[in-house]
Enzyme design. Structure first.
Site, short mmCIF file in Angstrom:
data_model
loop_
_atom_site.label_atom_id
_atom_site.label_comp_id
_atom_site.label_asym_id
_atom_site.label_seq_id
_atom_site.Cartn_x
_atom_site.Cartn_y
_atom_site.Cartn_z
N PRO A 58 -38.77 -29.11 32.06
CA PRO A 58 -37.96 -27.95 32.20
C PRO A 58 -38.42 -26.61 32.72
CG PRO A 58 -37.50 -28.91 30.42
CD PRO A 58 -38.60 -29.48 30.71
N GLY A 59 -39.82 -26.29 32.61
CA GLY A 59 -40.47 -25.05 33.01
C GLY A 59 -39.91 -23.91 32.20
N ARG A 60 -39.64 -22.88 33.05
CA ARG A 60 -39.46 -21.51 32.70
C ARG A 60 -38.22 -21.57 31.67
NH1 ARG A 60 -38.87 -18.36 37.73
NH2 ARG A 60 -40.14 -20.03 38.59
N ARG A 93 -44.37 -10.59 38.77
CA ARG A 93 -43.23 -11.35 39.45
C ARG A 93 -42.59 -10.87 40.43
NH1 ARG A 93 -39.62 -14.14 37.84
NH2 ARG A 93 -39.93 -15.76 39.15
N TYR A 145 -43.07 -12.56 43.93
CA TYR A 145 -41.93 -13.30 44.23
C TYR A 145 -40.72 -12.58 44.68
CZ TYR A 145 -44.65 -16.92 42.03
OH TYR A 145 -45.82 -17.76 41.72
N CYS A 156 -51.43 2.40 40.29
CA CYS A 156 -51.37 3.20 41.59
C CYS A 156 -51.03 1.94 42.83
CB CYS A 156 -52.80 3.53 41.85
SG CYS A 156 -52.93 5.03 40.67
N GLU A 157 -49.69 1.56 42.91
CA GLU A 157 -49.26 0.88 43.63
C GLU A 157 -47.95 1.17 44.18
OE1 GLU A 157 -50.33 -2.34 46.34
OE2 GLU A 157 -51.65 -1.52 44.84
N TYR A 185 -44.41 -16.89 32.85
CA TYR A 185 -45.35 -16.50 33.79
C TYR A 185 -45.62 -14.84 33.86
CZ TYR A 185 -44.12 -21.13 35.29
OH TYR A 185 -43.96 -22.57 35.43
#
Length: 465
Positions: A319-321, A362, A366, A393-394, A423
């Site tokens: 099932p993952g996340r 993420r 993503y 700083c981005e 994740y």
């Protein structure tokens, strides 16, 4: 077309937000499917988890912090295990890996997937029986394969001819015949982000079905004196909200399964359909219950096996996340609030918190979407379109791209971002030399640290100069 977050923000108020994000009638309301079961807002507006106010958690453990509702996680594990009763459900260590979480998953009846020596070490340290482990990965080292064979993990998922050769040599030397599954690239592309769609042709995982590699790989394992062909494995992607794509992938897997059984006279035991089932990050997401997914997948496989004239093999899913993701939220403290006025009179609040892309990359990686809520009080202020950003700083250091927060959100307030169990901690970094947050588990009205907060001393200890 993807538009960079710093550009093309023009027009009226509505043009700045995505179409699915409506203006809330009550900016304090929680959408239940985004949150763990133990999360609620008390009469004073303070968010509670497992009966504990987040203000107390922030005072004791600091911010930012990942907060795990352990009862919710265990309940999700049980619901998947019960839905697939008699078959195997694997928890993906890559989503979130700690001894406490892996142990809880195993206690609730789940198997565990690992894909590195580090994840294997954590699983073994957690007391997981090796037979309940699967070992994934497209580039397992010889040392990793040797350890997997030596401790007798339940299955090793082969991903290349090189790996099969390495496994044969290791197994022959060790005198151990490991159970091996062959990962099949079925050529089915799930409707998800291209980086997490894992069964289309042009990517690194598995053996292609279309060019015969999958059959040849399985044949080599099945005819080896030192390896046991346990079955076939496929994984078509992640964050999947229906089972339609599995209709094609399962059919192709079953056909290959039947061919191998006939030609090799091999008693293969297992068919792994993968998974990567979706969870709700925002109001636009509506995942299926585990029981519905299980019923649909079983029906698909039963019909395909009947058509192929073979018995239904043991199924396994991943099932993952969907297991760990909704059970965790991240608790931040607001540092600054900056209203930015755009053309045509539209504006957006930039709400800066004490974390960012080092604890949740993420959004930047993503283009993922998240939600947020004011967690330390209720507000009677009107909703304001906000963007929750980090301290790094981005320009792309964005935690929540679009959300309505109370217009009076201010420095010192606590914000909670749900759905951060999968994740976020596992992909965390020390960008700008920011130590990673702790993970605090709440159960039965008590909170405990299961992963400690990093400190600057931890960072300096590794800097040998």
């Amino acid at each position: 077309m993807h538009i960079h977050e710093a550009g093309a923000m023009h027009g009226d108020f509505a043009s700045l937000r995505p179409s699915w994000l409506g203006v809330p009638d009550n900016v304090n309301a929680l959408l239940p499917r985004l949150w763990a079961r133990g999360v609620e807002r008390a009469d004073d507006g303070v968010l509670h988890v497992g009966g504990l106010p987040v203000e107390h958690l922030a005072a004791e453990f600091g911010t930012p912090a990942y907060v795990l509702d352990e009862d919710d996680f265990r309940a999700r594990c049980r619901s998947w295990s019960e839905a697939f009763g008699g078959d195997d459900v694997y928890y993906a260590a890559k989503a979130f890996c700690s001894k406490a979480v892996l142990r809880a998953a195993a206690e609730e009846g789940l198997m565990v997937d690992v894909c590195t020596a580090g994840e294997l070490a954590v699983a073994l340290a957690a007391g997981i029986e090796p037979r309940r482990l699967g070992f994934h990965g497209n580039n397992k080292s010889e040392a990793e394969l040797r350890e997997a064979v030596d401790v007798r993990v339940g299955r090793i998922i082969a991903d290349s001819y090189t790996e099969i050769e390495r496994l044969e040599a290791i197994a022959a030397e060790a005198g151990i015949r490991p159970h091996v599954m062959v990962r099949v690239n079925v050529g089915v592309e799930a409707h998800t982000h291209e980086y997490i769609a894992t069964a289309h042709e042009d990517q690194k995982f598995g053996f292609s079905l279309s060019d015969g590699d999958a059959y040849e790989a399985a044949r080599r394992v099945g005819t080896s004196k030192h390896l046991y062909l346990a079955g076939l494995h496929s994984h078509i992607g992640s964050q999947i909200f229906d089972t339609s794509a599995f209709e094609v992938s399962a059919l192709r897997l079953v056909r290959l399964f039947a061919r191998l059984q006939e030609e090799l006279d091999e008693d293969m035991a297992e068919l792994d359909l993968g998974g990567g089932f979706g969870m709700a990050y925002t109001s636009q997401d509506d995942p299926l219950p585990p029981a519905d997914i299980a019923a649909s997948l079983r029906k698909i496989v039963e019909e395909d096996c009947a058509a192929a004239g073979i018995a239904v093999p043991r199924l396994s899913v991943e099932p993952g996340r969907a297991l760990i993701g909704p059970a965790v939220f991240t608790l931040y403290q607001v540092g600054t609030v900056k209203p930015v006025t755009l053309s045509a009179g539209a504006s957006r609040l930039y709400v800066s918190v004490d974390g960012g892309m080092s604890d949740n990359v993420r959004t930047a990686l993503y283009d993922a979407t998240y939600s947020a809520t004011l967690a330390s009080r209720a507000s009677t202020a009107a909703p304001a379109l906000a963007r929750v950003v980090g301290r790094h700083c981005e320009a792309g250091d964005i935690v929540v791209k679009d959300e309505f927060l109370p217009a009076d959100v201010a420095p010192g307030d606590l914000l909670a971002v749900p759905g951060t169990g999968a994740y976020c901690r596992s992909m965390g970094s020390n960008y700008n030399h920011v130590p990673r947050p702790p993970v605090v588990a709440v159960r039965d009205g008590e909170a405990r640290v299961i992963l400690a907060r990093e400190t600057v001393d931890d960072l300096l200890r590794l800097d040998v100069g």
